[in-house]
Design a protein around this motif. Structure first.
Motif, PDB file in Angstrom:
ATOM      1  N   THR A   1      55.065 -69.251  78.233  1.00  0.00           N
ATOM      2  CA  THR A   1      53.916 -69.337  77.331  1.00  0.00           C
ATOM      3  C   THR A   1      53.753 -68.011  76.621  1.00  0.00           C
ATOM      4  O   THR A   1      53.353 -67.010  77.222  1.00  0.00           O
ATOM      5  CB  THR A   1      52.627 -69.669  78.113  1.00  0.00           C
ATOM      6  OG1 THR A   1      52.843 -70.816  78.923  1.00  0.00           O
ATOM      7  CG2 THR A   1      51.476 -69.945  77.160  1.00  0.00           C
TER       8      THR A   1
ATOM      9  N   GLN B   1      50.189 -68.293  70.913  1.00  0.00           N
ATOM     10  CA  GLN B   1      49.017 -69.037  71.358  1.00  0.00           C
ATOM     11  C   GLN B   1      47.752 -68.568  70.656  1.00  0.00           C
ATOM     12  O   GLN B   1      46.850 -69.366  70.372  1.00  0.00           O
ATOM     13  CB  GLN B   1      48.849 -68.887  72.879  1.00  0.00           C
ATOM     14  CG  GLN B   1      49.936 -69.551  73.701  1.00  0.00           C
ATOM     15  CD  GLN B   1      49.908 -71.064  73.590  1.00  0.00           C
ATOM     16  OE1 GLN B   1      48.848 -71.676  73.599  1.00  0.00           O
ATOM     17  NE2 GLN B   1      51.076 -71.674  73.476  1.00  0.00           N
TER      18      GLN B   1
ATOM     19  N   TYR C   1      52.136 -65.268  74.373  1.00  0.00           N
ATOM     20  CA  TYR C   1      50.763 -64.898  74.035  1.00  0.00           C
ATOM     21  C   TYR C   1      50.516 -64.913  72.528  1.00  0.00           C
ATOM     22  O   TYR C   1      49.548 -65.500  72.051  1.00  0.00           O
ATOM     23  CB  TYR C   1      50.454 -63.521  74.617  1.00  0.00           C
ATOM     24  CG  TYR C   1      49.163 -62.919  74.119  1.00  0.00           C
ATOM     25  CD1 TYR C   1      47.938 -63.477  74.467  1.00  0.00           C
ATOM     26  CD2 TYR C   1      49.169 -61.804  73.289  1.00  0.00           C
ATOM     27  CE1 TYR C   1      46.752 -62.929  74.002  1.00  0.00           C
ATOM     28  CE2 TYR C   1      47.989 -61.253  72.825  1.00  0.00           C
ATOM     29  CZ  TYR C   1      46.777 -61.818  73.180  1.00  0.00           C
ATOM     30  OH  TYR C   1      45.609 -61.268  72.713  1.00  0.00           O
TER      31      TYR C   1
ATOM     32  N   LYS D   1      44.654 -61.024  86.645  1.00  0.00           N
ATOM     33  CA  LYS D   1      45.204 -62.373  86.679  1.00  0.00           C
ATOM     34  C   LYS D   1      45.943 -62.628  85.379  1.00  0.00           C
ATOM     35  O   LYS D   1      45.447 -62.295  84.302  1.00  0.00           O
ATOM     36  CB  LYS D   1      44.097 -63.405  86.870  1.00  0.00           C
ATOM     37  CG  LYS D   1      44.621 -64.840  86.971  1.00  0.00           C
ATOM     38  CD  LYS D   1      43.490 -65.827  87.197  1.00  0.00           C
ATOM     39  CE  LYS D   1      44.011 -67.254  87.271  1.00  0.00           C
ATOM     40  NZ  LYS D   1      42.904 -68.235  87.460  1.00  0.00           N
TER      41      LYS D   1
ATOM     42  N   THR E   1      47.441 -60.642  80.574  1.00  0.00           N
ATOM     43  CA  THR E   1      46.410 -60.926  81.567  1.00  0.00           C
ATOM     44  C   THR E   1      45.178 -61.546  80.930  1.00  0.00           C
ATOM     45  O   THR E   1      45.042 -61.622  79.704  1.00  0.00           O
ATOM     46  CB  THR E   1      45.985 -59.634  82.282  1.00  0.00           C
ATOM     47  OG1 THR E   1      45.237 -58.813  81.364  1.00  0.00           O
ATOM     48  CG2 THR E   1      47.190 -58.863  82.796  1.00  0.00           C
ATOM     49  N   GLU E   2      44.267 -61.961  81.792  1.00  0.00           N
ATOM     50  CA  GLU E   2      42.924 -62.278  81.337  1.00  0.00           C
ATOM     51  C   GLU E   2      42.279 -60.997  80.809  1.00  0.00           C
ATOM     52  O   GLU E   2      42.685 -59.888  81.181  1.00  0.00           O
ATOM     53  CB  GLU E   2      42.079 -62.830  82.498  1.00  0.00           C
ATOM     54  CG  GLU E   2      42.491 -64.192  82.993  1.00  0.00           C
ATOM     55  CD  GLU E   2      41.578 -64.668  84.106  1.00  0.00           C
ATOM     56  OE1 GLU E   2      40.886 -63.812  84.720  1.00  0.00           O
ATOM     57  OE2 GLU E   2      41.546 -65.886  84.369  1.00  0.00           O
TER      58      GLU E   2
ATOM     59  N   ASP F   1      47.271 -64.725  82.323  1.00  0.00           N
ATOM     60  CA  ASP F   1      46.981 -65.924  81.540  1.00  0.00           C
ATOM     61  C   ASP F   1      48.232 -66.483  80.872  1.00  0.00           C
ATOM     62  O   ASP F   1      48.326 -67.687  80.621  1.00  0.00           O
ATOM     63  CB  ASP F   1      45.958 -65.603  80.451  1.00  0.00           C
ATOM     64  CG  ASP F   1      44.557 -66.049  80.828  1.00  0.00           C
ATOM     65  OD1 ASP F   1      44.391 -66.642  81.901  1.00  0.00           O
ATOM     66  OD2 ASP F   1      43.627 -65.795  80.032  1.00  0.00           O
ATOM     67  N   TYR F   2      49.179 -65.596  80.528  1.00  0.00           N
ATOM     68  CA  TYR F   2      50.399 -65.974  79.820  1.00  0.00           C
ATOM     69  C   TYR F   2      51.580 -65.310  80.517  1.00  0.00           C
ATOM     70  O   TYR F   2      51.481 -64.183  80.997  1.00  0.00           O
ATOM     71  CB  TYR F   2      50.351 -65.513  78.353  1.00  0.00           C
ATOM     72  CG  TYR F   2      49.147 -66.010  77.593  1.00  0.00           C
ATOM     73  CD1 TYR F   2      49.206 -67.199  76.870  1.00  0.00           C
ATOM     74  CD2 TYR F   2      47.954 -65.290  77.583  1.00  0.00           C
ATOM     75  CE1 TYR F   2      48.105 -67.656  76.162  1.00  0.00           C
ATOM     76  CE2 TYR F   2      46.848 -65.739  76.885  1.00  0.00           C
ATOM     77  CZ  TYR F   2      46.927 -66.926  76.181  1.00  0.00           C
ATOM     78  OH  TYR F   2      45.828 -67.382  75.482  1.00  0.00           O
ATOM     79  N   GLU F   3      52.696 -65.990  80.537  1.00  0.00           N
ATOM     80  CA  GLU F   3      53.902 -65.436  81.155  1.00  0.00           C
ATOM     81  C   GLU F   3      55.124 -65.964  80.409  1.00  0.00           C
ATOM     82  O   GLU F   3      55.153 -67.112  79.978  1.00  0.00           O
ATOM     83  CB  GLU F   3      53.987 -65.811  82.631  1.00  0.00           C
ATOM     84  CG  GLU F   3      53.949 -67.311  82.889  1.00  0.00           C
ATOM     85  CD  GLU F   3      54.048 -67.652  84.373  1.00  0.00           C
ATOM     86  OE1 GLU F   3      55.040 -67.239  84.996  1.00  0.00           O
ATOM     87  OE2 GLU F   3      53.131 -68.332  84.869  1.00  0.00           O
TER      88      GLU F   3
ATOM     89  N   ARG G   1      42.995 -57.621  76.747  1.00  0.00           N
ATOM     90  CA  ARG G   1      43.995 -58.058  77.718  1.00  0.00           C
ATOM     91  C   ARG G   1      44.997 -56.924  77.946  1.00  0.00           C
ATOM     92  O   ARG G   1      45.056 -55.962  77.173  1.00  0.00           O
ATOM     93  CB  ARG G   1      44.733 -59.301  77.205  1.00  0.00           C
ATOM     94  CG  ARG G   1      43.844 -60.506  76.979  1.00  0.00           C
ATOM     95  CD  ARG G   1      44.640 -61.662  76.383  1.00  0.00           C
ATOM     96  NE  ARG G   1      43.769 -62.745  75.972  1.00  0.00           N
ATOM     97  CZ  ARG G   1      43.373 -63.748  76.766  1.00  0.00           C
ATOM     98  NH1 ARG G   1      43.802 -63.796  78.020  1.00  0.00           N
ATOM     99  NH2 ARG G   1      42.582 -64.697  76.306  1.00  0.00           N
TER     100      ARG G   1
END
Length: 421
Positions: free
Chosen positions: A8, A13, A10, A353, A282-283, A355-357, A312
């Protein structure tokens, strides 16, 4: 096309911009002063420099603009490279090594100038960088590198462990603190740059594949193309298709800016290795760090991280000398958690945490330099291949070098990056 990334992404998105361009209709032949093969960062920057120099290029992209490595780019713009200046001094000699580093610094200024021309903010922000020693053993080399950078006229300071701890939520044995770097949203920059180029009269064709190119009269190149959809659906042999084939474009200059897809270069090989790398976004977090500096380390493979305008953290690393993408979801999850753990170690008061990787393929030359220059054999054929971890900066270097080669101007960097160096 080799798969260049998965996961995903970033930038894609969060982007609300979608562009599409026509496929080249090869029923009639067009003429162009220059044709650029590749619609990623290298090709777009090359087109921007050419059009500002009075040369109107055509861009051909076999997929869609900025959908390859440019969309997986983490957007750090630094004049320091994966290979230290002191290492380049041993490799190239003092003057050439300093020239290369100074040129990288200037490339960031040029990217800033191009970003300022675009009709919308692309999140180009000047940032310092913190390049920290991963262990005590790296401190002597880091101090030597700091002195070499200062002697090169670059704005750097050496920070000891106490100064690092007074500015950042972690302590390291030592670091080089540099001024003059930057961050950018690379995907949005590429798309807005494509819009700008079209407004200046540059023709961009997507889903168009260069199937063959050959020398024509007076040094011109004859280019033959087809759409990617017709190639996928065709059952006709290559020999049959070439009977009575007419060129789609006749051009004075042909520039390959095809990133990490060397199969497009008619089996031309370069001294480079394909590797894979991992990244996360990250978040949003509440508190970040001193001046939102770009952070990286001396260990190899190295970890790096930066911030975004929505607070982020984008982080990456864990590079592996493996050419393909990691497809196993459990293994990908472990890589994500490794990156989260490293961030958590550096920022102990934050809850991190992802959110996207994503993971991506990139190429690195054996000598740490990009491949930019003329084809050693074919007349009026050029390459701008930004192999290495500093790819966007190398793309900017390539744009200037290619422009100078086409216009007959001297460029002292050209012998350093040439294909037959």
């Amino acid at each position: 096309m080799k798969d260049l990334h998965n996961g995903t992404l970033y930038w894609q998105q969060v982007s609300n911009l979608q562009l599409s361009f026509d496929t080249l209709n090869n029923s009639s032949c067009i003429e162009a002063e220059a044709v650029i093969i590749g619609g990623g960062m290298s090709g777009l920057l090359c087109a921007a420099v050419l059009i500002d120099s009075g040369i109107k290029p055509v861009i051909i992209e076999q997929h869609t603009i900025a959908a390859g490595s440019s969309s997986a780019n983490t957007g750090l713009l630094q004049f320091c490279n994966d290979k230290m200046l002191i290492e380049f001094v041993d490799q190239l000699g003092l003057k050439k090594a300093q020239l290369f580093y100074q040129s990288c610094q200037n490339a960031i200024h040029l990217i800033e100038n191009i970003a300022a021309k675009l009709p919308e903010d692309v999140c180009f922000i000047r940032r310092p960088s913190l390049y920290f020693a991963s262990s005590e053993q790296h401190v002597p080399q880091l101090k030597k590198e700091s002195e070499a950078l200062r002697n090169c006229g670059l704005q750097v300071e050496y920070w000891d462990s106490n100064k690092i701890a007074s500015h950042f939520p972690f302590q390291k044995p030592g670091a080089i603190y540099t001024n003059g770097d930057a961050e950018i949203n690379p995907y949005h920059f590429a798309l807005r740059l494509a819009e700008y180029l079209v407004s200046k009269g540059v023709a961009i064709y997507e889903h168009t594949i260069l199937t063959k190119q050959e020398a024509g009269q007076d040094g011109k190149r004859m280019l033959y193309t087809e759409s990617s959809s017709s190639k996928a659906n065709s059952s006709v042999s290559n020999r049959d298709k070439e009977v009575g084939l007419k060129p789609s474009i006749i051009t004075n200059h042909l520039v390959y800016a095809i990133g990490y897809e060397p199969e497009q270069l008619t089996n031309k090989s370069f001294g480079a290795s394909l590797q894979r790398t991992y990244a996360i976004a990250t978040e949003p977090v509440d508190a970040l760090w001193h001046e939102h500096a770009l952070i990286w380390e001396t260990a190899r493979p190295y970890f790096y991280m930066r911030t975004t305008t929505d607070n982020r953290i984008i982080a990456g690393g864990l590079d592996e000398l493996i050419p393909g993408l990691l497809q196993n979801s459990n293994a990908l999850s472990k890589k994500k958690e490794q990156l989260v753990h490293i961030i958590q170690t550096l920022l102990p008061n934050q809850q991190i945490k992802a959110d996207y990787e994503w993971n991506a393929v990139f190429a690195e030359s054996l000598d740490g330099l990009p491949f930019i220059g003329r084809d050693p054999i074919q007349k009026n054929v050029y390459y701008t291949l930004g192999y290495g971890g500093n790819g966007t900066v190398y793309s900017m270097l390539g744009a200037k070098i290619i422009r100078d080669l086409i216009t007959g101007q001297s460029n002292p960097l050209a012998p350093i990056t040439s294909l037959d160096r």
